[in-house]
Design a protein around this motif. Sequence first.
Motif, PDB file in Angstrom:
ATOM      1  N   VAL A  69      -9.253   9.307  29.946  1.00  0.00           N
ATOM      2  CA  VAL A  69      -9.128   8.267  28.913  1.00  0.00           C
ATOM      3  C   VAL A  69      -7.926   8.614  28.027  1.00  0.00           C
ATOM      4  N   VAL A  70      -6.978   7.687  27.925  1.00  0.00           N
ATOM      5  CA  VAL A  70      -5.804   7.904  27.057  1.00  0.00           C
ATOM      6  C   VAL A  70      -5.925   7.144  25.741  1.00  0.00           C
ATOM      7  N   HIS A  71      -6.863   6.193  25.719  1.00  0.00           N
ATOM      8  CA  HIS A  71      -7.028   5.362  24.520  1.00  0.00           C
ATOM      9  C   HIS A  71      -8.481   4.881  24.456  1.00  0.00           C
ATOM     10  N   ALA A  72      -9.071   4.969  23.259  1.00  0.00           N
ATOM     11  CA  ALA A  72     -10.464   4.522  23.111  1.00  0.00           C
ATOM     12  C   ALA A  72     -10.592   3.657  21.869  1.00  0.00           C
ATOM     13  N   GLU A  73     -11.314   2.553  22.000  1.00  0.00           N
ATOM     14  CA  GLU A  73     -11.609   1.696  20.851  1.00  0.00           C
ATOM     15  C   GLU A  73     -13.101   1.821  20.594  1.00  0.00           C
ATOM     16  N   LEU A  74     -13.433   2.517  19.509  1.00  0.00           N
ATOM     17  CA  LEU A  74     -14.809   2.927  19.234  1.00  0.00           C
ATOM     18  C   LEU A  74     -15.518   1.920  18.346  1.00  0.00           C
ATOM     19  N   PHE A  75     -16.697   1.494  18.782  1.00  0.00           N
ATOM     20  CA  PHE A  75     -17.560   0.704  17.901  1.00  0.00           C
ATOM     21  C   PHE A  75     -18.332   1.651  16.997  1.00  0.00           C
ATOM     22  N   PHE A  76     -18.490   1.255  15.751  1.00  0.00           N
ATOM     23  CA  PHE A  76     -19.455   1.953  14.904  1.00  0.00           C
ATOM     24  C   PHE A  76     -20.287   0.925  14.145  1.00  0.00           C
ATOM     25  N   ASP A  77     -21.518   1.311  13.814  1.00  0.00           N
ATOM     26  CA  ASP A  77     -22.523   0.413  13.234  1.00  0.00           C
ATOM     27  C   ASP A  77     -22.808   0.830  11.788  1.00  0.00           C
ATOM     28  N   PRO A  78     -21.979   0.457  10.805  1.00  0.00           N
ATOM     29  CA  PRO A  78     -22.218   0.971   9.449  1.00  0.00           C
ATOM     30  C   PRO A  78     -23.592   0.628   8.891  1.00  0.00           C
ATOM     31  N   GLN A  79     -24.120  -0.559   9.239  1.00  0.00           N
ATOM     32  CA  GLN A  79     -25.406  -0.972   8.646  1.00  0.00           C
ATOM     33  C   GLN A  79     -26.548  -0.027   9.031  1.00  0.00           C
ATOM     34  N   THR A  80     -26.433   0.596  10.214  1.00  0.00           N
ATOM     35  CA  THR A  80     -27.455   1.555  10.660  1.00  0.00           C
ATOM     36  C   THR A  80     -27.508   2.747   9.706  1.00  0.00           C
ATOM     37  N   HIS A  81     -26.394   3.044   9.090  1.00  0.00           N
ATOM     38  CA  HIS A  81     -26.303   4.227   8.226  1.00  0.00           C
ATOM     39  C   HIS A  81     -26.444   3.868   6.749  1.00  0.00           C
ATOM     40  N   THR A  82     -25.811   2.799   6.326  1.00  0.00           N
ATOM     41  CA  THR A  82     -25.902   2.439   4.896  1.00  0.00           C
ATOM     42  C   THR A  82     -27.353   2.076   4.543  1.00  0.00           C
ATOM     43  N   ALA A  83     -28.089   1.521   5.482  1.00  0.00           N
ATOM     44  CA  ALA A  83     -29.501   1.181   5.220  1.00  0.00           C
ATOM     45  C   ALA A  83     -30.337   2.438   4.956  1.00  0.00           C
ATOM     46  N   ARG A  84     -29.837   3.612   5.404  1.00  0.00           N
ATOM     47  CA  ARG A  84     -30.569   4.875   5.183  1.00  0.00           C
ATOM     48  C   ARG A  84     -29.979   5.645   3.995  1.00  0.00           C
ATOM     49  N   GLY A  85     -29.052   5.027   3.294  1.00  0.00           N
ATOM     50  CA  GLY A  85     -28.479   5.682   2.117  1.00  0.00           C
ATOM     51  C   GLY A  85     -27.232   6.507   2.409  1.00  0.00           C
ATOM     52  N   VAL A  86     -26.710   6.426   3.649  1.00  0.00           N
ATOM     53  CA  VAL A  86     -25.454   7.120   3.972  1.00  0.00           C
ATOM     54  C   VAL A  86     -24.305   6.193   3.570  1.00  0.00           C
ATOM     55  N   ALA A  87     -23.355   6.708   2.820  1.00  0.00           N
ATOM     56  CA  ALA A  87     -22.271   5.859   2.306  1.00  0.00           C
ATOM     57  C   ALA A  87     -21.331   5.416   3.427  1.00  0.00           C
ATOM     58  N   PHE A  88     -20.814   4.212   3.303  1.00  0.00           N
ATOM     59  CA  PHE A  88     -19.857   3.658   4.269  1.00  0.00           C
ATOM     60  C   PHE A  88     -18.691   4.641   4.466  1.00  0.00           C
ATOM     61  N   ASP A  89     -18.162   5.174   3.375  1.00  0.00           N
ATOM     62  CA  ASP A  89     -17.008   6.077   3.447  1.00  0.00           C
ATOM     63  C   ASP A  89     -17.316   7.350   4.225  1.00  0.00           C
ATOM     64  N   THR A  90     -18.552   7.838   4.109  1.00  0.00           N
ATOM     65  CA  THR A  90     -18.955   9.064   4.813  1.00  0.00           C
ATOM     66  C   THR A  90     -18.803   8.855   6.320  1.00  0.00           C
ATOM     67  N   VAL A  91     -19.275   7.711   6.784  1.00  0.00           N
ATOM     68  CA  VAL A  91     -19.205   7.382   8.216  1.00  0.00           C
ATOM     69  C   VAL A  91     -17.740   7.287   8.649  1.00  0.00           C
ATOM     70  N   LEU A  92     -16.995   6.481   7.914  1.00  0.00           N
ATOM     71  CA  LEU A  92     -15.610   6.202   8.288  1.00  0.00           C
ATOM     72  C   LEU A  92     -14.743   7.456   8.205  1.00  0.00           C
ATOM     73  N   ASP A  93     -14.917   8.242   7.145  1.00  0.00           N
ATOM     74  CA  ASP A  93     -14.100   9.455   6.981  1.00  0.00           C
ATOM     75  C   ASP A  93     -14.325  10.425   8.137  1.00  0.00           C
ATOM     76  N   GLY A  94     -15.584  10.615   8.516  1.00  0.00           N
ATOM     77  CA  GLY A  94     -15.898  11.553   9.602  1.00  0.00           C
ATOM     78  C   GLY A  94     -15.321  11.081  10.928  1.00  0.00           C
ATOM     79  N   LEU A  95     -15.479   9.790  11.211  1.00  0.00           N
ATOM     80  CA  LEU A  95     -14.959   9.247  12.475  1.00  0.00           C
ATOM     81  C   LEU A  95     -13.436   9.337  12.494  1.00  0.00           C
ATOM     82  N   GLU A  96     -12.819   8.980  11.373  1.00  0.00           N
ATOM     83  CA  GLU A  96     -11.356   8.963  11.340  1.00  0.00           C
ATOM     84  C   GLU A  96     -10.777  10.369  11.519  1.00  0.00           C
TER      85      GLU A  96
END
Length: 340
Positions: free
Chosen positions: A98-125
């Motif tokens: 794989v030379v290129h990947a377009e990753l789906f992420f599901d923020p609502q799965t995490h924000t509904a549990r109290g995990v901040a949107f930025d936490t998810v995005l920062d870690g993935l990025e």
Amino acid sequence: MDPSRLTDLHAYIRALPKAELHLHIEGTLEPELMFALAARNGVALPWDSVEATRAAYAFSDLQSFLDLYYAGAAALIHEQDFHDLALAYFERAHEDGVVHAELFFDPQTHTARGVAFDTVLDGLERACIEAQERWGISSRLILCFLRHLSEEDGFATLEQALPHLARIHGVGLDSSEKGHPPAKFARLFARCRELGLHIVAHAGEEGPPAYIEEALDILQVERIDHGVRAAESAALMERLAREQVPLTVCPLSNVKLCVFERLQDHNLKQLLDAGLKVTINSDDPAYFGGYVGQNYQQTAEALGLSRTELKQLAKNSLEASFVPQAVLDPWLLRLAAVPD
Ligand code: HPA
Ligand code: ZN
């Protein structure tokens, strides 16, 4: 099958530069990492062991999978967790060419549990940047809205995403398809288009061909995720071929979720033969028993795909990605140099 030919096929598939365009990052959470994170974070899981978790992965349909997928995602809490998850995926994807990947992420799965949107995005990025440095893999992040939730909830999620749009390349639509047609999200996707985001949506996995038409006409998607039920409508097949709308097909997922009984029954070759722009992807590989290379290989074996067809599938994946032509060109040259 003769094992030497199998090894050859494996090496051949690996040598094809390819893009992965349908990959839910939460669906790459292997039970070993799930348990390590749950222990690290003091989260209780519904299973006693890694083995019991794998044994529970016998699904009857999409919903029976989603119930476990959301339960497993509860182990992800901290920025480091999202980083570790994505980095493990990239390492595995690199082994598959794989030379290129377009990753789906599901923020609502995490924000509904109290995990901040930025936490998810920062870690993935952070993992995306590291993957480029370590393995030369380029990547994009696609925010998926959960379609079993309301459009209003989707708008609230978009609001949280607004400060980060430079790091989010597109939006998609996933989760329970039946009873949640694309039209439910018409206004949300119109707003996303105004914001200049790329648009994709799951359609025609379990839902009827009409959902694929809604995704095209109402959401104005650039790719259809899955789309295998298009084969039930001759008119839609003709349209998809004429407009060259890419389909991100996930063969092992389709068998695991009982869309097709066996891989031999899968319609991927029928779609290819009809001139559709088909790609092969892994969807949720930790749950469905194979990363993208295995999806290519097992499908090739089950449907008797030729090397020319495998090469075409890899070419389609590169061309269907959201990278500029200048980035694409060297990959296409590398691919063209692989013999048939
Ligand atoms: N379909 C719909 N939603 C999903 C899937 C899928 O295959 N995987 C993760 N969310
Ligand atoms: Zn999917």
